[in-house]
Structures are given as structure tokens and as C-alpha cells.
Design an enzyme around this catalytic site. Structure first.
Site, PDB file in Angstrom:
ATOM      1  NE  ARG A 176      -3.811   0.267   2.283  1.00 40.98           N
ATOM      2  CZ  ARG A 176      -4.608   0.675   3.269  1.00 40.98           C
ATOM      3  NH1 ARG A 176      -4.652  -0.018   4.407  1.00 40.98           N
ATOM      4  NH2 ARG A 176      -5.327   1.761   3.154  1.00 40.98           N
ATOM      5  CB  CYS A 234      -2.000   3.333   9.840  1.00 42.98           C
ATOM      6  SG  CYS A 234      -3.369   3.819  10.915  1.00 42.98           S
TER       7      CYS A 234
END
Length: 276
Positions: A176, A234
Site C-alpha cells: 500500500r 496508517c
């Protein structure tokens, strides 16, 4: 209070009658069945905590997916869980404490210092052969008084001018970060200047935290050695709290960026980096 508590210490507290509020934060991204899983099997005495409704405020445009709850809402939830001033609170989940760390961080931010993560969570409890219970737990309401602002944070404005002079860690999976996949947020990639530090690398194969010297070496290799301010993000501010716990174990304080990638990637004007 130490960041972590091992299962034998928790077991000893329970058998000795030491006042302990045990909280089960059974949540995994994409799995809506945390409460059902709790009712099927949990550590005796544990109270279920709903991350989506109790550890977050409702999202609004530009906020990110999991905004921090208002202090009054968190205090009301903590009282519903049965917390009183002076209690010892232990939080766990069944996924390496990746969700339980959100509760740990929120209580610490609220000025409640006597909270720990159960190292290894439910899997460590099971591996030790200790008993489990099913159904719901009956407990009394608490009267804890909570504040806010005891833990450092950085906000979008602190980072969006790219004036951040510290180390910015991205706790998401490496793919990611590189922008190869993005399962939930508007854009793939990472905040320019961030360094990839997947939360899962804080853990051993048995889902317990790696020893403090290993964590310190890991973060030092990323430039997060305490010589400059450290901030962590995050996807939506949940697992970044786990990274902050790991940094604390390693001896390095760190700030949370609550909006995280879900907020940053929703702003069309903000730059996005890809690659390693």
C-alpha cells in the site's frame, strides 16, 4: 505502567482478585463480526468494546475514516466499560493487538496511565491453556474522569506544507505504501517523505511484540532513533497506535497523525508519492 502485560501476569491478577478491567477490542478491517466473535469466546470477565462506535467519532467530509472520539464520548464509553479512577485496564484483541492499541492510545491520551496491552492477545491466552467464556459479561458502570491531549499528535496542516522536520512513518502494508494496491482509500501511494514501517513487523510470529532491543534497532534503521521528532500514520489512525506502542517499548516517543492516509488521500490538492 508498562506498555505490555503478559498473559501469566494477567492470570495472576485475576486469580488474586486484583482490580482489573479487561477490554476485548475484537476488530479487523473488513470483518464486521467482532461482537459475534467475542460472544463465541473471550477471556473471562472481558467487556466488549466496539471500535467503530466507541473508539471513533462519525466520519465527516475530509476527516478520514476513523476520527478520534470527542473526550466526553470517550469518557461515557469508558464508564460503560466499568472503568473507575485508579483501576488497571488491560486491552486485547485476536489480531496482534492491532485494534486494542487504539484503545490503549485513547486512554493514555485521556490521561489514564494505568492501561496496558495484553501481549499476544487472545492467541497467547489460548496458547497458555487458560479458560475462555462465551456470551456477554455483566459488569457495573464506572465513574472514571477522563481528560484529553496527553499524547502528542500531528494534524494535516502540520504535514501538508511539507515543512515537517521529523521522521514520518507509514504503518500500512508495504504494498500500500508503494501504491501497488489500495483497497479502501481514494488514492494509492504515500505521503511524500514518509518511510515504510509496516506495523506487522513489530510482531513475532506468535503475535507478541518483538523484544525492545529488536524494535529499537528496527526503528533506528528507519531513522527513527529519537534524534528527531517521530510521527506515525496508517490508513485511518487505528494501527498507527500500535506502532506508537512499539516505539514506546523501544524507548522512542512518537506522535499520531489521526486522519492518516484516508484523510490525506481525500484531498485532491495534496501530493502523493509512490514506489519504495
Amino acid at each position: 505502567m508498562e506498555t505490555l502485560m503478559n498473559v501469566q501476569t494477567l492470570r495472576d491478577r485475576m486469580t488474586s482478585g486484583a482490580q482489573t478491567v479487561l477490554l476485548d477490542v475484537r476488530w479487523v478491517l473488513g470483518d464486521p463480526h467482532g461482537h459475534r466473535n467475542y460472544r463465541e469466546a473471550h477471556i473471562p470477565g472481558a467487556v466488549y468494546v466496539d471500535l467503530e462506535t466507541q473508539l471513533c467519532a462519525a466520519p465527516f467530509p475530509g476527516s478520514g475514516r476513523h476520527p478520534l472520539p470527542e473526550p466526553e464520548a470517550l469518557q461515557e464509553a469508558a464508564r460503560q466499560w466499568g472503568i473507575n479512577d485508579g483501576d488497571v485496564v488491560v486491552a486485547y484483541d485476536d489480531n496482534g493487538t492491532l485494534a486494542a492499541a487504539r484503545l490503549w492510545w485513547l486512554l493514555r491520551d485521556a490521561g489514564f496511565a494505568s492501561v496496558a496491552l495484553l501481549d499476544g492477545g487472545l492467541s497467547a491466552w489460548r496458547a497458555s491453556g487458560f479458560e475462555l467464556e462465551s456470551g456477554e459479561e455483566q459488569h457495573c458502570l464506572g465513574s472514571v474522569a477522563l481528560g484529553s491531549g496527553a499524547m502528542p499528535v500531528v494534524e494535516l496542516l502540520d504535514l501538508s506544507g511539507l515543512q515537517w522536520q521529523g521522521v514520518l512513518l507509514d504503518a500500512r502494508a508495504a504494498e500500500r505504501f508503494r501504491g501497488e494496491v489500495e483497497p479502501v482509500d481514494p488514492k494509492a501511494g504515500h505521503i511524500p517523505g514518509a518511510r515504510s514501517a509496516p506495523t506487522t513487523e513489530n510482531l513475532q510470529p506468535d503475535k507478541r511484540f518483538r523484544p525492545a532491543p529488536e524494535l529499537a534497532a528496527r526503528f533506528a534503521a528507519l531513522g527513527a532513533d529519537g534524534n528527531a521528532p517521530i510521527a506515525v500514520y496508517c490508513g485511518s489512525g487505528v494501527t498507527a497506535a500500535h506502532e506508537i506502542a512499539a516505539l514506546e517499548i523501544a524507548g522512542y516517543p512518537a506522535a499520531l497523525y489521526p486522519g492518516s492516509w484516508s484523510q490525506w488521500s481525500s484531498r485532491a490538492e495534496l501530493p502523493v508519492a509512490t514506489g519504495a
